[in-house]
Design an enzyme around this catalytic site. Structure first.
Site, PDB file in Angstrom:
ATOM      1  N   LEU A 191     -49.362   0.784  50.369  1.00 54.79           N
ATOM      2  CA  LEU A 191     -47.943   0.489  50.160  1.00 54.79           C
ATOM      3  C   LEU A 191     -47.127   1.176  51.249  1.00 54.79           C
ATOM      4  CD1 LEU A 191     -47.499   0.788  46.264  1.00 54.79           C
ATOM      5  CD2 LEU A 191     -47.968  -1.233  47.637  1.00 54.79           C
ATOM      6  N   GLY A 240     -44.406 -10.164  48.360  1.00 63.46           N
ATOM      7  CA  GLY A 240     -44.827  -8.873  47.816  1.00 63.46           C
ATOM      8  C   GLY A 240     -43.956  -7.771  48.408  1.00 63.46           C
ATOM      9  N   GLN A 292     -51.180   0.301  41.003  1.00 60.54           N
ATOM     10  CA  GLN A 292     -51.128   1.348  39.990  1.00 60.54           C
ATOM     11  C   GLN A 292     -50.902   2.735  40.599  1.00 60.54           C
ATOM     12  OE1 GLN A 292     -54.782   1.098  37.776  1.00 60.54           O
ATOM     13  NE2 GLN A 292     -54.307  -0.895  36.928  1.00 60.54           N
ATOM     14  N   GLU A 307     -51.084  -6.329  53.893  1.00 57.45           N
ATOM     15  CA  GLU A 307     -52.551  -6.453  53.887  1.00 57.45           C
ATOM     16  C   GLU A 307     -53.092  -7.508  54.852  1.00 57.45           C
ATOM     17  OE1 GLU A 307     -54.215  -6.408  49.966  1.00 57.45           O
ATOM     18  OE2 GLU A 307     -56.244  -6.767  50.708  1.00 57.45           O
ATOM     19  N   ARG A 342     -59.912   2.464  53.982  1.00 59.30           N
ATOM     20  CA  ARG A 342     -58.547   2.952  53.745  1.00 59.30           C
ATOM     21  C   ARG A 342     -58.521   4.163  52.820  1.00 59.30           C
ATOM     22  NH1 ARG A 342     -54.868   1.770  49.685  1.00 59.30           N
ATOM     23  NH2 ARG A 342     -56.246   0.148  48.875  1.00 59.30           N
ATOM     24  N   GLU A 359     -55.982  11.526  44.730  1.00 59.80           N
ATOM     25  CA  GLU A 359     -56.949  10.423  44.676  1.00 59.80           C
ATOM     26  C   GLU A 359     -58.044  10.766  45.673  1.00 59.80           C
ATOM     27  OE1 GLU A 359     -55.308   6.426  44.764  1.00 59.80           O
ATOM     28  OE2 GLU A 359     -53.646   7.038  43.499  1.00 59.80           O
ATOM     29  N   ARG A 375     -63.653   5.998  49.204  1.00 58.72           N
ATOM     30  CA  ARG A 375     -63.997   4.851  48.352  1.00 58.72           C
ATOM     31  C   ARG A 375     -65.306   4.166  48.702  1.00 58.72           C
ATOM     32  NH1 ARG A 375     -58.289   1.818  47.350  1.00 58.72           N
ATOM     33  NH2 ARG A 375     -57.639   3.437  45.914  1.00 58.72           N
ATOM     34  N   HIS A 402     -61.095  -5.091  46.774  1.00 58.23           N
ATOM     35  CA  HIS A 402     -59.753  -4.634  46.416  1.00 58.23           C
ATOM     36  C   HIS A 402     -58.777  -4.736  47.581  1.00 58.23           C
ATOM     37  CE1 HIS A 402     -56.747  -2.247  44.360  1.00 58.23           C
ATOM     38  NE2 HIS A 402     -56.758  -1.326  45.310  1.00 58.23           N
TER      39      HIS A 402
HETATM   40  C1  SIN Z   1     -55.657   2.766  42.682  1.00 57.21           C
HETATM   41  O1  SIN Z   1     -54.734   2.986  41.928  1.00 57.21           O
HETATM   42  O2  SIN Z   1     -56.791   3.191  42.553  1.00 57.21           O
HETATM   43  C2  SIN Z   1     -55.396   1.817  43.813  1.00 57.21           C
HETATM   44  C3  SIN Z   1     -54.537   2.437  44.803  1.00 57.21           C
HETATM   45  C4  SIN Z   1     -54.922   1.943  46.145  1.00 57.21           C
HETATM   46  O3  SIN Z   1     -55.606   0.934  46.263  1.00 57.21           O
HETATM   47  O4  SIN Z   1     -54.621   2.622  47.107  1.00 57.21           O
END
Ligand code: SIN
Length: 522
Positions: free
Chosen positions: A390, A26, A59, A373, A384, A125, A288, A349
């Site tokens: 990433l 990856g 994404q 990961e 997180r 986000e 989250r 996730h």
């Molecule tokens: C997302 O696009 O919601 C996932 C990105 C991430 O897990 O940080």
């Protein structure tokens, strides 16, 4: 516990020699391979085809502090999301070296999305105070980066990407890692190296609902467990709030990126009512763990399997351009994002815990590094911050590469020990139904080690896991499926024990029967 899953005798067993063996192809594995000096002979092992990884699926994007003005805020957002149990030094490194990581990717050929003036598009986000997430082709960031890394690695004369290799065990001699044993083309063999890098990804397949691809069964972490390598933060498992609900299925769930909420989409319950205000003042952009628990609660109230994500405030053109992949996926299920609500459910996730590493990716075993990961730098704390993963792979990948480079000239290839288990494998019990074992583990973990945990229930779960482990240990583990299943149970056992040993209900480790004063407020 078995130390080695397959007994090897040195003489007849085929081995290949490299300076560095990287387990996992990856972003963490490939980027690190490219950051290592060209004079080193490197093998990058991929369990299946190279595009069969979570990295391809990513994404949202990469959070990065471009320019000096954002650093303090990025640190603050990261530790706030992580419930203040993050490793502060690792967070500072992550943020301070984020701009360099982006510049390196651009130099390799990654084209981040930019506006007409050439400035980066930066998105929001959850729990980000300012928009700082860079992306590629809207919602295809992982693919955009992986295509460049794969191309560069394939063109590099010193890197060999080898697909269809299933890593079995870390081999060590007198405390130093000297390679791995693998299944390859139907036989067992060694990959022998001066340094090994574990970059084997996450553990999503331990749960019924996950956004992870099917190879993510925690294999690298299980290899570390058998080799006695230290782990950390094993209780912290992140559920993404919004995976696409497409009926009951055993397949991975398609992710609806948090960036959709970052652009303004809202969550609605089955009555169509927006509910996040009842749970957190940051609404849909709360961390989250909070959003996932709120959705879980709303679903349970009415025994629903999903809630809705509403992006209908945007027109078709905007949505189709900004979220090409997501738009297409919804459309294939007859959902038009500009008009219809999207059914979503939380799904495993990301794993914040894993193989404990320092600021250079070094594990507790000499010669063994871990990145991405499967590793735990402690940077994410108990939850997180979106799009920091990433970044973590890139920043610590480069640091590991530099650390190895500084040491490699004096390293030697170590001789291989004889790999023998003490148990008697003549009495093999072939009766284990590994597929059934896998399926029942997923249900068990989803129910007891998922979004809401209860230590009383978990004690029962641990007994079941240990019983299944003993049964598998008495059988022969001579197929990929058998080893994968055994690995899943070993990692599950470690997660459950960590939850049981945890002292407080924090972030993603939400333990409902711990007292109120142990709950962290953010
Ligand atoms: C997302 O696009 O919601 C996932 C990105 C991430 O897990 O940080």
């Amino acid at each position: 516990m078995k130390r080695y899953l397959v007994d090897f005798k040195n003489e007849p067993c085929e081995g290949r020699y490299f300076d560095i063996v990287i387990i996992g192809a990856g972003i963490a594995g490939l980027y690190t391979a490219l950051m290592l000096p060209k004079k080193l002979k490197i093998a990058v092992l991929s369990e299946k085809e190279i595009d069969d990884s979570d990295s391809y699926m990513a994404q949202g994007g990469i959070a990065a502090s471009i320019g000096d003005d954002d650093r303090e805020l990025h640190i603050k957002d990261t530790v706030n999301a992580g419930c203040y149990v993050n490793n502060a030094k690792a967070v500072k490194v992550l943020v301070d070296e984020s701009q360099q990581a982006i510049e390196n990717l651009i130099e390799l050929g990654v084209n981040f999305d930019r506006d007409d003036q050439g400035n980066f598009y930066r998105s929001f986000e959850g729990n980000h105070s300012i928009p700082r997430i860079l992306h590629v082709n809207g919602d295809s960031t992982g693919k955009g980066i992986m295509e460049v890394l794969v191309r560069d690695a394939e063109n590099a004369h010193n890197i060999e990407i080898i697909p269809d290799v299933f890593a079995l065990d870390i081999v060590e001699n007198r405390g130093k890692c000297c390679g791995v044993t693998v299944f390859y083309k139907g036989r067992s063999m060694y990959f022998i190296s001066r340094y090994c890098i574990m970059a084997s990804g996450g553990i999503g397949q331990l749960f019924s609902k996950t956004t992870n691809v099917d190879v993510l069964t925690g294999d690298g972490i299980a290899m570390a467990i058998r080799a006695g390598v230290k782990l950390k933060d094993m209780e912290y498992v992140q559920f993404h709030p919004t995976a696409f609900y497409s009926g009951d299925t055993n397949d991975r769930l398609f992710l609806i990126s948090e960036a959709v909420r970052g652009e303004g989409a809202v969550l609605r319950n089955m009555e169509g009512k927006r509910f996040m205000g009842e749970y957190d003042r940051r609404m849909e952009l709360a961390p989250r763990d909070i959003v996932a628990r709120a959705i879980f609660h709303e679903m349970n109230k009415v025994s629903s399997k999903y809630v809705y994500l509403d992006a209908t405030m945007y027109d078709k053109d905007f949505l189709q351009n900004r979220f090409r992949q997501i738009y297409r996926e919804c459309e294939s299920s007859s959902i038009e994002m500009y008009r219809d609500y999207i059914p979503v459910t939380p799904a495993e996730h990301y794993f914040m815990g894993g193989i404990e590493v320092d600021l250079f990716g070094r594990t507790s075993m000499e010669g063994l590094y871990a990145l991405g990961e499967c590793a735990c730098t402690g940077v994410h704390g108990a939850n997180r911050l979106a799009s920091n993963s990433l970044l973590e792979a890139l920043v610590f990948g480069k640091r590991a590469a530099e650390d190895i480079y500084g040491k490699i000239s004096c390293g030697e290839v170590c001789s291989l020990p004889e790999l023998k288990n003490e148990d008697n494998l003549d009495e093999k019990n072939k009766e284990v139904d590994f597929d059934q074992f896998k399926r029942s583990l997923k249900v068990l973990m989803e129910k007891h080690a998922g979004i809401i945990r209860n230590t009383d229930d978990l004690k029962g779960a641990l007994n079941i896991i240990e019983d299944k482990l003993s049964k598998m240990e008495a059988s022969s583990l001579e197929s990929v499926e058998a080893v994968e299943t055994y690995n899943m149970y070993q990692v599950a056992r470690s997660i459950v024990i960590s939850i049981l040993e945890s002292k407080a209900s924090i972030g993603s480790n939400y333990v409902e029967n711990y007292s109120e004063h142990n709950k962290v407020l953010r």
